[in-house]
Design a protein around this motif. Structure first.
Motif, PDB file in Angstrom:
ATOM      1  N   SER A  22       0.833  -1.206   0.000  1.00 14.93           N
ATOM      2  CA  SER A  22       0.000   0.000   0.000  1.00 14.93           C
ATOM      3  C   SER A  22       0.866   1.254   0.000  1.00 14.93           C
ATOM      4  O   SER A  22       1.913   1.290   0.654  1.00 14.93           O
ATOM      5  CB  SER A  22      -0.901   0.029   1.244  1.00 14.93           C
ATOM      6  N   PHE A  23       0.425   2.268  -0.736  1.00 13.92           N
ATOM      7  CA  PHE A  23       1.057   3.583  -0.720  1.00 13.92           C
ATOM      8  C   PHE A  23      -0.035   4.621  -0.444  1.00 13.92           C
ATOM      9  O   PHE A  23      -1.091   4.600  -1.106  1.00 13.92           O
ATOM     10  CB  PHE A  23       1.732   3.887  -2.068  1.00 13.92           C
ATOM     11  N   PHE A  24       0.219   5.471   0.523  1.00  8.27           N
ATOM     12  CA  PHE A  24      -0.715   6.545   0.855  1.00  8.27           C
ATOM     13  C   PHE A  24      -0.084   7.887   0.476  1.00  8.27           C
ATOM     14  O   PHE A  24       1.060   8.164   0.848  1.00  8.27           O
ATOM     15  CB  PHE A  24      -1.034   6.543   2.359  1.00  8.27           C
ATOM     16  N   ILE A  25      -0.835   8.681  -0.249  1.00  9.79           N
ATOM     17  CA  ILE A  25      -0.381  10.035  -0.555  1.00  9.79           C
ATOM     18  C   ILE A  25      -0.837  10.925   0.600  1.00  9.79           C
ATOM     19  O   ILE A  25      -2.049  11.168   0.777  1.00  9.79           O
ATOM     20  CB  ILE A  25      -0.959  10.536  -1.894  1.00  9.79           C
ATOM     21  N   SER A  50       8.887  13.171   2.696  1.00 15.85           N
ATOM     22  CA  SER A  50       8.643  11.890   2.030  1.00 15.85           C
ATOM     23  C   SER A  50       9.377  10.781   2.775  1.00 15.85           C
ATOM     24  O   SER A  50      10.589  10.862   2.973  1.00 15.85           O
ATOM     25  CB  SER A  50       9.139  11.958   0.576  1.00 15.85           C
ATOM     26  N   LEU A  51       8.638   9.794   3.239  1.00 17.10           N
ATOM     27  CA  LEU A  51       9.266   8.670   3.941  1.00 17.10           C
ATOM     28  C   LEU A  51      10.160   7.890   2.997  1.00 17.10           C
ATOM     29  O   LEU A  51      11.281   7.535   3.321  1.00 17.10           O
ATOM     30  CB  LEU A  51       8.185   7.763   4.538  1.00 17.10           C
ATOM     31  N   ILE A  52       9.655   7.561   1.830  1.00 15.49           N
ATOM     32  CA  ILE A  52      10.454   6.917   0.786  1.00 15.49           C
ATOM     33  C   ILE A  52      10.042   7.530  -0.550  1.00 15.49           C
ATOM     34  O   ILE A  52       8.902   7.963  -0.709  1.00 15.49           O
ATOM     35  CB  ILE A  52      10.233   5.377   0.744  1.00 15.49           C
ATOM     36  N   PRO A  53      10.929   7.581  -1.484  1.00 13.21           N
ATOM     37  CA  PRO A  53      10.526   8.042  -2.828  1.00 13.21           C
ATOM     38  C   PRO A  53       9.514   7.082  -3.419  1.00 13.21           C
ATOM     39  O   PRO A  53       9.629   5.861  -3.247  1.00 13.21           O
ATOM     40  CB  PRO A  53      11.839   8.041  -3.622  1.00 13.21           C
ATOM     41  N   PHE A  54       8.486   7.614  -4.073  1.00 12.67           N
ATOM     42  CA  PHE A  54       7.477   6.750  -4.675  1.00 12.67           C
ATOM     43  C   PHE A  54       8.090   6.043  -5.895  1.00 12.67           C
ATOM     44  O   PHE A  54       8.443   6.703  -6.886  1.00 12.67           O
ATOM     45  CB  PHE A  54       6.276   7.591  -5.112  1.00 12.67           C
ATOM     46  N   PRO A  55       8.235   4.704  -5.843  1.00 13.18           N
ATOM     47  CA  PRO A  55       8.980   3.993  -6.898  1.00 13.18           C
ATOM     48  C   PRO A  55       8.107   3.694  -8.111  1.00 13.18           C
ATOM     49  O   PRO A  55       7.899   2.531  -8.472  1.00 13.18           O
ATOM     50  CB  PRO A  55       9.428   2.706  -6.188  1.00 13.18           C
ATOM     51  N   LEU A  76       9.637   1.486 -10.975  1.00 16.11           N
ATOM     52  CA  LEU A  76       9.753   0.045 -10.718  1.00 16.11           C
ATOM     53  C   LEU A  76       8.382  -0.621 -10.660  1.00 16.11           C
ATOM     54  O   LEU A  76       8.178  -1.713 -11.206  1.00 16.11           O
ATOM     55  CB  LEU A  76      10.491  -0.191  -9.396  1.00 16.11           C
ATOM     56  N   LEU A  77       7.443   0.030  -9.988  1.00 14.66           N
ATOM     57  CA  LEU A  77       6.118  -0.575  -9.818  1.00 14.66           C
ATOM     58  C   LEU A  77       5.418  -0.787 -11.150  1.00 14.66           C
ATOM     59  O   LEU A  77       4.750  -1.819 -11.349  1.00 14.66           O
ATOM     60  CB  LEU A  77       5.251   0.310  -8.915  1.00 14.66           C
ATOM     61  N   PHE A  78       5.561   0.143 -12.058  1.00 13.35           N
ATOM     62  CA  PHE A  78       4.770   0.065 -13.291  1.00 13.35           C
ATOM     63  C   PHE A  78       5.600  -0.356 -14.510  1.00 13.35           C
ATOM     64  O   PHE A  78       5.158  -0.199 -15.640  1.00 13.35           O
ATOM     65  CB  PHE A  78       4.081   1.409 -13.540  1.00 13.35           C
ATOM     66  N   THR A  79       6.776  -0.886 -14.222  1.00 14.31           N
ATOM     67  CA  THR A  79       7.570  -1.472 -15.320  1.00 14.31           C
ATOM     68  C   THR A  79       7.977  -2.899 -14.940  1.00 14.31           C
ATOM     69  O   THR A  79       7.347  -3.860 -15.353  1.00 14.31           O
ATOM     70  CB  THR A  79       8.820  -0.629 -15.616  1.00 14.31           C
ATOM     71  N   ASP A  80       8.985  -3.004 -14.076  1.00 15.89           N
ATOM     72  CA  ASP A  80       9.539  -4.329 -13.773  1.00 15.89           C
ATOM     73  C   ASP A  80       8.605  -5.201 -12.945  1.00 15.89           C
ATOM     74  O   ASP A  80       8.510  -6.402 -13.155  1.00 15.89           O
ATOM     75  CB  ASP A  80      10.871  -4.174 -13.037  1.00 15.89           C
ATOM     76  N   TYR A 135      -3.455  10.271 -10.590  1.00 18.60           N
ATOM     77  CA  TYR A 135      -2.136   9.733 -10.942  1.00 18.60           C
ATOM     78  C   TYR A 135      -1.073  10.806 -11.074  1.00 18.60           C
ATOM     79  O   TYR A 135       0.121  10.562 -10.880  1.00 18.60           O
ATOM     80  CB  TYR A 135      -2.233   8.907 -12.235  1.00 18.60           C
ATOM     81  N   GLU A 136      -1.469  11.999 -11.435  1.00 22.35           N
ATOM     82  CA  GLU A 136      -0.474  13.073 -11.552  1.00 22.35           C
ATOM     83  C   GLU A 136      -0.279  13.743 -10.198  1.00 22.35           C
ATOM     84  O   GLU A 136      -1.268  13.913  -9.444  1.00 22.35           O
ATOM     85  CB  GLU A 136      -0.942  14.108 -12.579  1.00 22.35           C
ATOM     86  N   PRO A 137       0.857  14.073  -9.790  1.00 21.61           N
ATOM     87  CA  PRO A 137       2.145  14.012 -10.505  1.00 21.61           C
ATOM     88  C   PRO A 137       2.977  12.795 -10.117  1.00 21.61           C
ATOM     89  O   PRO A 137       4.186  12.790 -10.299  1.00 21.61           O
ATOM     90  CB  PRO A 137       2.826  15.294 -10.021  1.00 21.61           C
ATOM     91  N   PHE A 138       2.308  11.751  -9.544  1.00 20.51           N
ATOM     92  CA  PHE A 138       3.066  10.630  -8.965  1.00 20.51           C
ATOM     93  C   PHE A 138       3.433   9.564 -10.003  1.00 20.51           C
ATOM     94  O   PHE A 138       4.402   8.843  -9.835  1.00 20.51           O
ATOM     95  CB  PHE A 138       2.237   9.996  -7.831  1.00 20.51           C
ATOM     96  N   ILE A 139       2.605   9.428 -11.015  1.00 26.41           N
ATOM     97  CA  ILE A 139       2.856   8.410 -12.038  1.00 26.41           C
ATOM     98  C   ILE A 139       2.973   9.090 -13.392  1.00 26.41           C
ATOM     99  O   ILE A 139       2.085   9.875 -13.778  1.00 26.41           O
ATOM    100  CB  ILE A 139       1.710   7.375 -12.072  1.00 26.41           C
TER     101      ILE A 139
END
Length: 764
Positions: free
Chosen positions: A363-366, A382-387, A390-394, A409-413
């Motif tokens: 889970s990711f919460f904005i 930001s606790l961690i950079p939103f990956p 990686l999530l939407f490719t590999d 989805y903008e500006p995160f994806i």
């Protein structure tokens, strides 16, 4: 005289024997004998006051006769009249017709069966000589015995039975010769009883051998000298595996006279090599254990083939490969859950997803947007950079379900990743969008590639997100849809939905697309129904739109009223099961009545056809395509019954894995259901194909017989059998000599006469 005394015809009997009671043991008779003598001694002493010696002797005689009559009553003598006939002595010739008898020796290239046939033909004269003294009967044996004949043995003797079991053979033989004179056994076999190792004889076989009256001579068909073979003896593995998770198996390899060399053990699925392992064979080592690991990538029944190379001169080819089948299932449901804003709805949903032990949730919460006023640099918030890359490719294909909950989805994806989601769904993935003020057209998804995969058309000029209290109801006709199954049974399910709490928000401006299914809708006081839950199948995957962010009301208010939130959790479990395409959520379902079939067994394919609303679809024609191993597909057609269920019977014509594909006739959606079954011949005899001469020798030694190898000089001349003269009771009559009134009358007469004389003589 016999006729006069007992009323019997003397011509019917040729033997008379006196039988005595076996009721008491010898020491009982000894005690009774001593007691009788002591009683007579005291009785003689009690007659001392009688002066007349003749009277004393007469009284003593009366008492003695009474005691003798009593003794006879205890001994229970009987006369047995018999008509005994001489029994013929039998010899049973047992010829092994199991599969291992087809193994050829090296380098002669002669099978064990052919050795037996040649030996029997060469010794036909010896068998004929046995016929003068014995009744010789022939049987073919494996794990049972069947009558056979020595005549024309080369034609009707086939080595094809699946296994050898000597305990069953000798037990059935003893049962067959019960009451007859079986004076010997000749067993021609290779000792291929896999329940015995080396020369050890099991207790059950030993018990059967101990009941044989004569010797069991054994003739060993074949020899291990020069026996050359490489085999897959055994495979240890679970009969199920998890998709995308490593599965392990342990393979036992047997090698005989293969020399020093390196070989490869290979695991394949179709033409694809899944795993290989190099094995170093050594001349002084016969067994090897090898561990293999592979990763199943497809759900359902999967067939794999293990194989080792085939070398010249090997005795067997079949044991160089082995089919294995496992059922691949999901161990975990991997869900990617993106939340655009913390809310009660996201909190309750995350709790529902995390409470399922089968769910692997990411889970990711904005927590903030770029426009939020904060007095801190972005790097510290930001606790961690939103990956997203990686999530939407590999990693995207590793998820079973992607959920966007009230998420812009903008500006995160990056927008280009939305196309990856589209491809992910069309290739078999699942996507669910949950409403809110950041979802659907408010999230900027209208006229994007996401709109292509969603089952609703977005209207940018519509009413958008509204806070409004309403009661969501399942659309009529969809109460049997698996995503809405809160309770079993249509009426119970309807009542469960009627008791669900009202929702407090809705995303409007959504129009269900053609081919979609509106499962839940809002019925306003005026105007058309408003879709709340819409689903459809897109490509190979599935997508859904839940146009509200207040489904948590189904849990919160129900618990607040003192009830249970069970139906809220059940709704999400069932919706997720449908989204990821669980087998019970398909409208065409198929399976076989068993996973494996033996040779010549009929396969039963069962299927079920359902309507789009998951009610039974009677009279549906289903095309069935069965592809045998290495063969061309065969097409058949079957029809479902009134309850939507149907069956199809198929007779496999060989070993291997049969692929089965079912498709509704005339179905434009192209929905197919794939299954399959494995046909395995019982090749257990080939697991340990070597000759077990030690076991045959043990059988002979335990019964006093001889063991010989069948070779060019072997003969039957030194095999011998006892020739006892045995009789059978053809007619028997037994006449009792004690159980009659003469015996008891004599006893009472003696005692009464004695008492009378003693009284007149002045004795008590």
């Amino acid at each position: 005289m016999i006729e006069e005394l007992f009323g019997l015809d003397p011509a019917e009997f040729n033997q008379i024997e006196v039988l005595w009671s076996q009721q008491y043991s010898a020491w009982v008779w000894g005690v009774l004998g001593v007691a009788f003598l002591v009683a007579l001694r005291f009785f003689w002493t009690s007659l001392s006051r009688i002066a007349s010696t003749p009277v004393k002797l007469f009284l003593f005689s009366l008492r003695s006769v009474a005691l003798i009559a009593l003794a006879l009553a205890l001994l229970q003598p009987r006369l047995e009249f018999r008509n005994d006939q001489t029994l013929p002595n039998h010899i049973a010739v047992l010829i092994d017709d199991s599969k291992s008898m087809s193994i050829k020796s090296y380098p002669e290239e002669i099978s064990r069966r052919e050795r037996v046939v040649e030996f029997m033909e060469r010794n036909a004269k010896a068998f004929a000589e046995w016929q003068t003294d014995f009744k010789v009967e022939t049987y073919f044996v494996s794990d049972k015995i069947e009558p056979g004949s020595l005549a024309d043995l080369g034609t009707h003797y086939q080595a094809g039975k699946p296994r050898t079991d000597y305990q069953q053979v000798f037990s059935q033989l003893l049962q067959r010769y019960k009451g007859k004179s079986l004076q010997g056994v000749v067993l021609l076999s290779d000792g291929g009883d896999l329940s015995h190792s080396g020369g050890e004889v099991s207790t059950s076989l030993l018990d059967a051998l101990s009941e044989l009256e004569g010797p069991a001579h054994t003739l060993v068909a074949g020899a291990n000298q020069g026996f050359r073979d490489l085999s897959i003896e055994n495979v240890e593995m679970a009969n199920f595996g998890f998709i995308n998770q490593p599965s392990r198996l342990t393979v036992a390899i047997g090698a005989s006279n293969m020399g020093d060399k390196n070989i490869s053990l290979m695991l394949k699925q179709g033409p694809k090599i899944l795993a290989t392992k190099l094995i170093e064979l050594r001349e002084d080592k016969g067994r090897y254990k090898v561990d293999l690991e592979f990763t199943p990538v497809d759900l359902g029944k999967q067939n794999y083939v293990l194989s080792v190379p085939l070398f010249a001169g090997e005795a067997l080819e079949k044991n160089n490969r082995k089919h294995i089948q496992i059922k691949v299932v999901r161990d975990r449901i991997r869900i990617l859950h993106l939340n655009g804003r913390p809310s009660w709805d996201s909190r309750f949903l995350r709790e529902a997803l995390a409470s399922n032990p089968k769910t692997d949730l990411l889970s990711f919460f904005i927590l903030r947007t770029l426009t939020d006023e904060v007095a801190a640099p972005t790097s510290e918030l930001s606790l961690i950079p939103f990956p997203s890359n990686l999530l939407f490719t590999d990693y995207l294909s590793s998820f079973d379900l992607v959920i966007f909950q009230n998420f812009r989805y903008e500006p995160f994806i990056d927008k280009r990743y939305l196309d990856n989601i589209r491809k992910y769904v069309e290739n078999g993935g699942a996507f669910l969008m949950i409403g809110g003020e950041l979802a659907f057209q408010m999230g900027g998804y209208d006229r994007s590639v996401m709109e292509d995969i969603l089952p609703v058309q977005m209207n940018p000029g519509g009413e958008g997100f509204q806070l409004k209290t309403f009661h969501a109801v399942p659309r009529e006709g969809f109460l049997e849809h698996p995503a809405l199954q809160l309770q079993q049974g249509k009426e119970k399910n309807r009542a469960a939905w009627e008791q669900m709490a009202s929702l407090s928000s809705v995303n409007k401006g959504l129009t269900p697309k053609q081919g979609s299914q509106t499962l839940i809708e809002l019925l306003p006081e005026s105007g058309p129904p408003v879709p709340v839950l819409v689903t459809w199948e897109k490509g190979k995957g599935r997508a859904g739109a839940l146009a509200t962010d207040s489904s948590w009301n189904w849990n919160f208010f129900k618990v607040g009223e003192g009830g249970s939130g069970r139906n809220y959790y059940k709704f999400w479990d069932r919706l997720i099961a449908w989204m990821i395409g669980d087998p019970d959520t398909q409208t065409l379902q198929a399976d076989t009545d068993r996973d494996r079939y033996g040779e010549n067994q009929e396969a039963l394919i069962k299927f079920r056809t359902l309507q789009p609303d998951y009610s039974p679809a009677p009279g549906q024609k289903v095309g069935i395509t069965i592809t045998p191993p290495g063969g061309e597909p065969r097409h058949y057609e079957a029809e479902s019954g009134e309850d939507g269920d149907g069956t199809f019977r198929f007779n496999p014509d060989g070993e291997g894995f049969y692929k089965v594909a079912l498709e509704r006739s005339g179905d434009a959606s192209g929905q197919k259901m794939n299954t399959g079954f494995l046909v395995n011949a019982d090749e257990s005899e080939f697991v340990r194909p070597q000759v077990n001469a030690a076991l045959l020798k043990s059988i002979s030694e335990l019964t006093g017989g001889l063991s010989r190898e069948i070779n060019a000089t072997a003969s039957l001349s030194d095999l011998s059998f006892p020739k006892p003269v045995k009789f059978a009771k053809i007619n028997t009559r037994v006449i009792s000599l004690w159980n009659n009134w003469y015996m008891y009358g004599l006893m009472m007469f003696c005692l009464c006469l004695e008492w009378l004389i003693r009284r007149k003589s002045g004795l008590s």
